[in-house]
Design an enzyme around this catalytic site. Structure first.
Site, PDB file in Angstrom:
ATOM      1  N   GLN A  18       3.061   3.627  18.885  1.00 31.56           N
ATOM      2  CA  GLN A  18       3.029   4.713  17.744  1.00 31.56           C
ATOM      3  C   GLN A  18       2.201   5.886  18.146  1.00 31.56           C
ATOM      4  O   GLN A  18       2.629   7.158  18.030  1.00 31.56           O
ATOM      5  CB  GLN A  18       2.533   4.249  16.521  1.00 31.56           C
ATOM      6  CG  GLN A  18       3.799   3.224  15.934  1.00 31.56           C
ATOM      7  CD  GLN A  18       3.281   2.846  14.459  1.00 31.56           C
ATOM      8  OE1 GLN A  18       2.334   3.005  14.015  1.00 31.56           O
ATOM      9  NE2 GLN A  18       4.381   2.269  13.971  1.00 31.56           N
ATOM     10  N   ILE A  61       0.951  -1.286   0.057  1.00 32.78           N
ATOM     11  CA  ILE A  61       0.084   0.000   0.120  1.00 32.78           C
ATOM     12  C   ILE A  61       0.960   1.368  -0.080  1.00 32.78           C
ATOM     13  O   ILE A  61       0.642   2.126  -0.597  1.00 32.78           O
ATOM     14  CB  ILE A  61      -1.167   0.050   1.135  1.00 32.78           C
ATOM     15  CG1 ILE A  61      -1.854  -1.050   1.199  1.00 32.78           C
ATOM     16  CG2 ILE A  61      -1.812   1.302   1.421  1.00 32.78           C
ATOM     17  CD1 ILE A  61      -2.890  -1.284   2.402  1.00 32.78           C
ATOM     18  N   ARG A  70     -15.956   1.009  -2.863  1.00 26.29           N
ATOM     19  CA  ARG A  70     -16.385  -0.295  -3.575  1.00 26.29           C
ATOM     20  C   ARG A  70     -17.763  -0.552  -3.509  1.00 26.29           C
ATOM     21  O   ARG A  70     -18.279  -0.868  -4.670  1.00 26.29           O
ATOM     22  CB  ARG A  70     -15.902  -1.497  -2.648  1.00 26.29           C
ATOM     23  CG  ARG A  70     -14.285  -1.615  -2.551  1.00 26.29           C
ATOM     24  CD  ARG A  70     -14.106  -2.730  -1.354  1.00 26.29           C
ATOM     25  NE  ARG A  70     -12.775  -3.254  -1.486  1.00 26.29           N
ATOM     26  CZ  ARG A  70     -11.823  -3.552  -0.426  1.00 26.29           C
ATOM     27  NH1 ARG A  70     -12.498  -3.761   0.764  1.00 26.29           N
ATOM     28  NH2 ARG A  70     -10.744  -4.172  -0.557  1.00 26.29           N
ATOM     29  N   HIS A 122     -14.683  -1.986   9.653  1.00 26.50           N
ATOM     30  CA  HIS A 122     -14.147  -2.094   8.360  1.00 26.50           C
ATOM     31  C   HIS A 122     -13.655  -3.747   8.279  1.00 26.50           C
ATOM     32  O   HIS A 122     -12.581  -4.281   8.423  1.00 26.50           O
ATOM     33  CB  HIS A 122     -12.753  -1.451   8.157  1.00 26.50           C
ATOM     34  CG  HIS A 122     -12.081  -1.921   6.861  1.00 26.50           C
ATOM     35  ND1 HIS A 122     -12.497  -1.819   5.684  1.00 26.50           N
ATOM     36  CD2 HIS A 122     -10.827  -2.440   6.880  1.00 26.50           C
ATOM     37  CE1 HIS A 122     -11.578  -2.207   4.926  1.00 26.50           C
ATOM     38  NE2 HIS A 122     -10.589  -2.654   5.435  1.00 26.50           N
ATOM     39  N   ASN A 132      -5.254  -3.241   9.417  1.00 26.80           N
ATOM     40  CA  ASN A 132      -6.397  -3.997  10.143  1.00 26.80           C
ATOM     41  C   ASN A 132      -6.018  -4.612  11.497  1.00 26.80           C
ATOM     42  O   ASN A 132      -4.722  -4.924  11.599  1.00 26.80           O
ATOM     43  CB  ASN A 132      -6.800  -5.005   9.188  1.00 26.80           C
ATOM     44  CG  ASN A 132      -7.554  -4.580   8.206  1.00 26.80           C
ATOM     45  OD1 ASN A 132      -8.494  -3.301   8.059  1.00 26.80           O
ATOM     46  ND2 ASN A 132      -7.423  -5.065   6.803  1.00 26.80           N
ATOM     47  N   ASP A 162       9.309   2.400   8.340  1.00 24.99           N
ATOM     48  CA  ASP A 162       9.069   1.004   8.169  1.00 24.99           C
ATOM     49  C   ASP A 162       9.991   0.374   9.316  1.00 24.99           C
ATOM     50  O   ASP A 162      10.653   0.983  10.132  1.00 24.99           O
ATOM     51  CB  ASP A 162       9.342   0.663   7.092  1.00 24.99           C
ATOM     52  CG  ASP A 162       8.229  -0.714   6.686  1.00 24.99           C
ATOM     53  OD1 ASP A 162       8.052  -1.452   7.136  1.00 24.99           O
ATOM     54  OD2 ASP A 162       7.552  -0.406   5.459  1.00 24.99           O
ATOM     55  N   ARG A 181      -7.143 -14.987  16.270  1.00 28.63           N
ATOM     56  CA  ARG A 181      -7.221 -13.639  16.254  1.00 28.63           C
ATOM     57  C   ARG A 181      -6.618 -12.785  17.295  1.00 28.63           C
ATOM     58  O   ARG A 181      -6.085 -11.699  17.123  1.00 28.63           O
ATOM     59  CB  ARG A 181      -8.871 -13.015  16.178  1.00 28.63           C
ATOM     60  CG  ARG A 181      -9.433 -12.332  15.242  1.00 28.63           C
ATOM     61  CD  ARG A 181     -10.518 -12.517  14.809  1.00 28.63           C
ATOM     62  NE  ARG A 181     -11.088 -10.930  15.005  1.00 28.63           N
ATOM     63  CZ  ARG A 181     -12.273 -10.783  15.969  1.00 28.63           C
ATOM     64  NH1 ARG A 181     -12.724 -11.425  16.754  1.00 28.63           N
ATOM     65  NH2 ARG A 181     -12.523  -9.292  15.703  1.00 28.63           N
TER      66      ARG A 181
END
EC number: 1.1.1.37
Length: 332
Positions: free
Chosen positions: A113, A17, A163, A188, A132, A43, A99
């Site tokens: 962050q 992305i 979308r 989302h 996500n 990064d 999860r």
């Protein structure tokens, strides 16, 4: 009078992305064709060499609006003085992972962050979380950066919104720019609710409701919804990578509309901090229809909600409440 450059942070900038997003920002797609930018790219250390390669390419592209590039693995350097932060970096779920494992990894990333942004970003920095689970990552960031106004922490549901616009335009064989006011409610994730009850299409005889033009409620209440919900998975299946260019493009749309405003009579979907509107529990980052002006978003109020919509809106709120509980359990 030339504008002062704005500093834009992209985390996870060496990824798919990021690679699609940074040239869009450098070209003025995000903040306008007259707004100079300084890109801050962050990064992780294993990606440092690739990140430097992206920096080399940005230099080679000779973008007139790009006034500087910071490429770093140091979170403090990356966050210093930024006006806009696009949080693309996160821990992706790998096969066989629970999860909870993914959640705990992302909670620790977004917690650290948040602290760096709070201490070093420019005042009134606007934050967009893309990685996500986006809504819950944004919630963690908000919790651990209490001095950043809650209205400045958002997550990306514009991709889902776009979308939905795309599906309607294909179905009706109309220009996507003539379709407006679809809504993405909630998370989302595949529990999101793409709602066309307030959407319209511009025709030669004025604006017409999408529901009237499609005149197939079975499709609108069934396949249309599942196609939008499952679109990310369909792209992974086809491309073997998750959606990158569409995610980057919709991130630009999200920030551009937030900073420069939405057109009169148009609303868009943004994941924002709930104030209890539409019976959504407060304390969640939930996708609502919003309008933007003067750099501020506002939830569109007073839209009638039918029983079908209510159930879907509640189900996605329930999932977000469960995610929030899971995220908090990772903090203990």
């Amino acid at each position: 009078m030339a504008k002062e450059p704005m500093r834009v942070l992209v985390t996870g900038a060496a990824g798919q992305i990021g690679y699609a997003l940074v040239p869009m920002i450098a070209r003025g797609v995000m903040l306008g064709a007259d707004q100079p930018v300084i890109l801050h790219m962050l990064d992780i250390p294993p990606a440092a060499e690739a990140l430097n390669g992206v920096k080399m390419e940005l230099v080679d592209a000779a973008f007139p609006l790009l006034k500087g590039v910071v490429a770093t693995t140091d979170v403090v350097e990356a966050c210093t003085g930024v006006n806009v932060a696009v949080m693309v970096g996160g821990f992706p779920r790998k096969e066989g992972m629970e999860r909870k494992d993914v959640m705990s990894k992302n909670v620790s990333i977004y917690k650290s962050q948040a602290s760096a942004l709070e201490a070093h970003a420019a005042p009134n920095c606007k934050v967009l979380v893309v990685a996500n689970p986006a809504n819950t990552n944004a919630l963690i960031l908000k919790e651990f950066a209490p001095s950043i106004p809650e209205k400045n922490v958002t997550c990306l549901t514009r991709l889902d919104h776009n979308r939905a616009l795309g599906q309607i335009s294909e179905r009706l064989n109309v220009q996507v720019s003539d379709v407006k006011n679809v809504i993405i409610w909630g998370n989302h994730s595949s529990s999101q609710y793409p709602d066309v009850n307030h959407a319209t299409v511009k025709t030669s005889t004025g604006e017409k409701p999408v529901r009237e033009l499609v005149s197939d409620d079975e499709w609108l209440n069934g396949e249309f919804i599942t196609t939008v919900q499952q679109r990310g998975a369909a792209i992974i299946k086809a491309r073997k990578f998750s959606s990158a260019l569409s995610a980057a493009s919709s991130a630009c749309d999200h920030i551009r509309d937030w900073v420069l405003g939405t057109p009169e009579g148009t609303f868009v979907s943004m994941g924002v901090y709930s104030d209890g509107s539409y019976g959504v529990p407060s304390g969640l980052i939930y996708s609502f229809p919003v309008t933007c002006s003067g750099g501020e978003w506002k939830i569109v109020q007073g839209l009638p909600i039918d029983e079908f919509s209510r159930k879907k809106m509640d189900a996605t709120a329930q999932e977000l409440t469960e995610e929030k509980t899971l995220a908090y359990s990772c903090l203990e």
